[in-house]
Design a protein around this motif. Structure first.
Motif, mmCIF file in Angstrom:
data_model
loop_
_atom_site.group_PDB
_atom_site.id
_atom_site.type_symbol
_atom_site.label_atom_id
_atom_site.label_comp_id
_atom_site.label_asym_id
_atom_site.label_seq_id
_atom_site.Cartn_x
_atom_site.Cartn_y
_atom_site.Cartn_z
ATOM 1 N N GLU A 178 -4.115 -3.803 8.505
ATOM 2 C CA GLU A 178 -4.644 -2.808 9.151
ATOM 3 C C GLU A 178 -3.950 -1.409 8.995
ATOM 4 O OE1 GLU A 178 -8.199 -0.817 10.879
ATOM 5 O OE2 GLU A 178 -7.698 -3.108 10.583
ATOM 6 N N GLN A 179 -2.703 -1.181 9.233
ATOM 7 C CA GLN A 179 -2.031 0.062 9.173
ATOM 8 C C GLN A 179 -1.687 0.359 7.478
ATOM 9 O OE1 GLN A 179 1.371 -1.558 10.934
ATOM 10 N NE2 GLN A 179 1.377 -0.132 12.848
ATOM 11 N N LEU A 180 -1.978 -0.669 6.730
ATOM 12 C CA LEU A 180 -1.600 -0.562 5.020
ATOM 13 C C LEU A 180 -2.983 0.082 4.762
ATOM 14 C CD1 LEU A 180 -0.114 -0.940 2.570
ATOM 15 C CD2 LEU A 180 -1.524 -2.991 2.432
ATOM 16 N N MET A 181 -4.118 0.205 5.475
ATOM 17 C CA MET A 181 -5.356 0.725 5.109
ATOM 18 C C MET A 181 -5.528 2.155 6.004
ATOM 19 S SD MET A 181 -6.189 -1.318 2.649
ATOM 20 C CE MET A 181 -7.600 -1.162 2.081
ATOM 21 N N THR A 182 -4.746 2.402 6.509
ATOM 22 C CA THR A 182 -4.927 3.891 7.446
ATOM 23 C C THR A 182 -4.067 4.948 6.766
ATOM 24 O OG1 THR A 182 -4.896 2.217 9.401
ATOM 25 C CG2 THR A 182 -4.425 4.691 9.792
ATOM 26 N N THR A 183 -4.947 5.987 6.525
ATOM 27 C CA THR A 183 -4.630 7.269 5.766
ATOM 28 C C THR A 183 -3.404 7.672 6.628
ATOM 29 O OG1 THR A 183 -6.667 7.559 5.010
ATOM 30 C CG2 THR A 183 -5.220 9.293 4.869
ATOM 31 N N SER A 184 -3.195 8.050 7.742
ATOM 32 C CA SER A 184 -2.087 8.779 8.367
ATOM 33 C C SER A 184 -0.770 7.981 8.140
ATOM 34 C CB SER A 184 -2.207 9.105 9.889
ATOM 35 O OG SER A 184 -2.770 7.878 10.673
ATOM 36 N N ILE A 185 -0.769 6.690 8.355
ATOM 37 C CA ILE A 185 0.169 5.758 8.080
ATOM 38 C C ILE A 185 1.051 5.464 6.887
ATOM 39 C CG2 ILE A 185 1.223 3.431 8.485
ATOM 40 C CD1 ILE A 185 -0.575 3.097 10.991
ATOM 41 N N VAL A 186 -0.081 5.466 5.650
ATOM 42 C CA VAL A 186 0.185 5.502 4.405
ATOM 43 C C VAL A 186 0.924 6.892 3.976
ATOM 44 C CG1 VAL A 186 -0.951 5.577 1.940
ATOM 45 C CG2 VAL A 186 -1.673 3.943 3.721
ATOM 46 N N ALA A 187 0.373 8.075 4.437
ATOM 47 C CA ALA A 187 1.074 9.218 4.060
ATOM 48 C C ALA A 187 2.594 9.340 4.881
ATOM 49 C CB ALA A 187 0.247 10.449 4.811
ATOM 50 N N ALA A 188 2.776 8.724 5.842
ATOM 51 C CA ALA A 188 4.076 8.681 6.635
ATOM 52 C C ALA A 188 4.964 7.763 5.647
ATOM 53 C CB ALA A 188 3.806 8.246 7.994
ATOM 54 N N ILE A 189 4.514 6.709 5.377
ATOM 55 C CA ILE A 189 5.411 5.759 4.447
ATOM 56 C C ILE A 189 5.834 6.756 3.124
ATOM 57 C CG2 ILE A 189 5.158 3.779 2.827
ATOM 58 C CD1 ILE A 189 3.385 2.329 5.374
ATOM 59 N N THR A 190 5.018 7.185 2.633
ATOM 60 C CA THR A 190 5.225 8.018 1.362
ATOM 61 C C THR A 190 6.201 9.196 1.877
ATOM 62 O OG1 THR A 190 3.012 7.595 0.533
ATOM 63 C CG2 THR A 190 4.490 9.493 -0.262
ATOM 64 N N LYS A 191 5.958 9.704 2.779
ATOM 65 C CA LYS A 191 6.944 11.013 3.167
ATOM 66 C C LYS A 191 8.317 10.437 3.648
ATOM 67 C CE LYS A 191 7.512 15.092 6.003
ATOM 68 N NZ LYS A 191 6.736 15.798 7.390
ATOM 69 N N SER A 192 8.500 9.172 4.217
ATOM 70 C CA SER A 192 9.489 8.507 4.508
ATOM 71 C C SER A 192 10.339 8.183 3.260
ATOM 72 C CB SER A 192 9.382 7.238 5.406
ATOM 73 O OG SER A 192 8.687 7.790 6.584
ATOM 74 N N GLN A 193 9.932 7.526 2.358
ATOM 75 C CA GLN A 193 10.615 7.343 0.967
ATOM 76 C C GLN A 193 11.123 8.541 0.492
ATOM 77 O OE1 GLN A 193 11.428 4.175 -1.059
ATOM 78 N NE2 GLN A 193 12.625 6.222 -1.209
ATOM 79 N N GLU A 194 10.415 9.619 0.414
ATOM 80 C CA GLU A 194 11.081 10.806 -0.114
ATOM 81 C C GLU A 194 12.036 11.418 0.769
ATOM 82 O OE1 GLU A 194 7.795 13.517 0.134
ATOM 83 O OE2 GLU A 194 6.501 12.608 -1.359
ATOM 84 N N GLN A 195 12.144 11.325 2.128
ATOM 85 C CA GLN A 195 13.336 11.713 2.825
ATOM 86 C C GLN A 195 14.611 10.709 2.761
ATOM 87 O OE1 GLN A 195 11.165 13.410 6.744
ATOM 88 N NE2 GLN A 195 11.830 11.431 6.991
ATOM 89 N N ILE A 196 14.394 9.280 2.446
ATOM 90 C CA ILE A 196 15.520 8.511 2.376
ATOM 91 C C ILE A 196 15.985 8.449 1.088
ATOM 92 C CG2 ILE A 196 14.851 7.434 4.727
ATOM 93 C CD1 ILE A 196 14.090 5.304 3.197
ATOM 94 N N TYR A 197 15.382 8.805 0.011
ATOM 95 C CA TYR A 197 15.700 8.644 -1.318
ATOM 96 C C TYR A 197 17.333 9.096 -1.540
ATOM 97 C CZ TYR A 197 16.099 9.066 -6.391
ATOM 98 O OH TYR A 197 16.392 8.857 -7.656
ATOM 99 N N PRO A 198 18.021 8.318 -2.015
ATOM 100 C CA PRO A 198 17.733 7.351 -3.182
ATOM 101 C C PRO A 198 17.764 5.888 -2.291
ATOM 102 C CG PRO A 198 20.224 7.805 -3.020
ATOM 103 C CD PRO A 198 19.552 8.663 -2.261
ATOM 104 N N THR A 199 17.919 5.661 -1.042
ATOM 105 C CA THR A 199 17.449 4.627 -0.310
ATOM 106 C C THR A 199 16.082 3.976 -0.614
ATOM 107 O OG1 THR A 199 19.269 4.991 1.313
ATOM 108 C CG2 THR A 199 17.508 3.383 1.944
ATOM 109 N N ARG A 200 15.920 2.874 -0.791
ATOM 110 C CA ARG A 200 14.506 2.450 -1.080
ATOM 111 C C ARG A 200 13.633 2.088 0.445
ATOM 112 N NH1 ARG A 200 12.515 -0.102 -6.846
ATOM 113 N NH2 ARG A 200 13.584 1.494 -8.183
ATOM 114 N N LEU A 201 12.506 2.424 0.595
ATOM 115 C CA LEU A 201 11.898 1.941 1.460
ATOM 116 C C LEU A 201 11.267 0.776 1.225
ATOM 117 C CD1 LEU A 201 11.033 2.756 4.567
ATOM 118 C CD2 LEU A 201 8.669 3.726 3.423
ATOM 119 N N VAL A 202 11.295 -0.438 2.161
ATOM 120 C CA VAL A 202 10.762 -1.712 1.713
ATOM 121 C C VAL A 202 9.452 -1.895 2.618
ATOM 122 C CG1 VAL A 202 11.161 -4.193 1.625
ATOM 123 C CG2 VAL A 202 12.998 -2.763 0.785
ATOM 124 N N VAL A 203 8.546 -2.230 2.322
ATOM 125 C CA VAL A 203 7.179 -2.247 3.141
ATOM 126 C C VAL A 203 7.105 -3.834 3.472
ATOM 127 C CG1 VAL A 203 4.711 -2.112 3.269
ATOM 128 C CG2 VAL A 203 6.155 -0.281 2.415
#
Length: 229
Positions: A74-99
């Protein structure tokens, strides 16, 4: 009073190199009885989840290769959470975010075909996919076979089974998933390592990536200005 949620972090250990290779983020809610798992992750306002994820990953220092966050369908299909996941990956680079795709209850069932476009986008953005709790619930091999080519990791949780780790049936399941990960070139993380004997047995089974209370319980990751314990 608005409910308070925070992420707890639990290290994932490479026992071959004796190093922490990643952290898993586990959301909990502050209650009068202390920190507890929310009754329903899906019932939490998606914007609260999104804001907390962004704030938490901003605090995390990129000292490990991987940072894992649990996400249900359900969260995977929620726009606000998807945007947060994307932003989080940008913040922690070069660490990789694992979903970590979980099987938490949700208002509706999503077919794998519906999930694939978003999972492919995450991969294209540098993230990785982990299939949580394999061998139980809806995560038997036949149900997730389509996702394996997209995945980087599978997690086998000993705590999901009534049998003891020393039960030959459990060990056979681990052998099966180890063979699958070798075939697809994936990491296999064994969860639920509770004591030294568990760690020794897992080594005998060829498992090097582990998680569990034997190494560390999940600990609260405070945000700036937090005053509670």
């Amino acid at each position: 009073m608005e409910p308070i949620y925070r992420y707890f972090v639990q290290p994932q250990i490479n026992t071959e190199t004796k190093t922490i290779f990643g952290y898993e983020l586990l959301m909990k809610q502050l209650t009068p009885d202390g920190w507890r798992l929310p009754a329903s992750f899906t019932a939490i306002d998606p914007q609260i989840v999104a804001d907390l994820l962004v704030a938490t990953t901003k605090v995390l220092s990129p000292k490990v290769r991987y940072c894992s966050v649990n996400v249900n369908r359900e969260q995977l299909m929620t726009t606000s959470i998807v945007a947060a996941i994307t932003k989080s990956q940008e913040q922690i680079y070069p660490t990789r975010l694992v979903v970590e795709l979980t099987e938490d209850d949700s208002p509706r069932k999503y077919a794998i075909a519906e999930l694939m476009p978003q999972l492919k986008k995450f991969r294209d953005q540098g993230m990785e996919l982990s299939l949580d709790d394999v061998g139980t619930g809806d995560n038997y091999f036949t149900e997730i076979a389509e996702l394996l080519p997209l995945a980087s990791e599978v997690k086998f949780a000993l705590q999901n089974f009534n049998q003891d780790f020393r039960d030959p049936e459990i060990q056979q399941k681990i052998h099966f998933w180890r063979a699958i990960t070798e075939e697809y070139g994936l990491r296999l993380v064994l969860e639920g390592i509770e004591d030294h004997d568990d760690s020794v047995l897992s080594k005998q089974l060829g498992i090097k990536l582990k998680q569990g209370y034997y190494f560390s319980k999940p600990r609260l990751l405070k945000l700036p200005n937090d005053t509670f314990d």
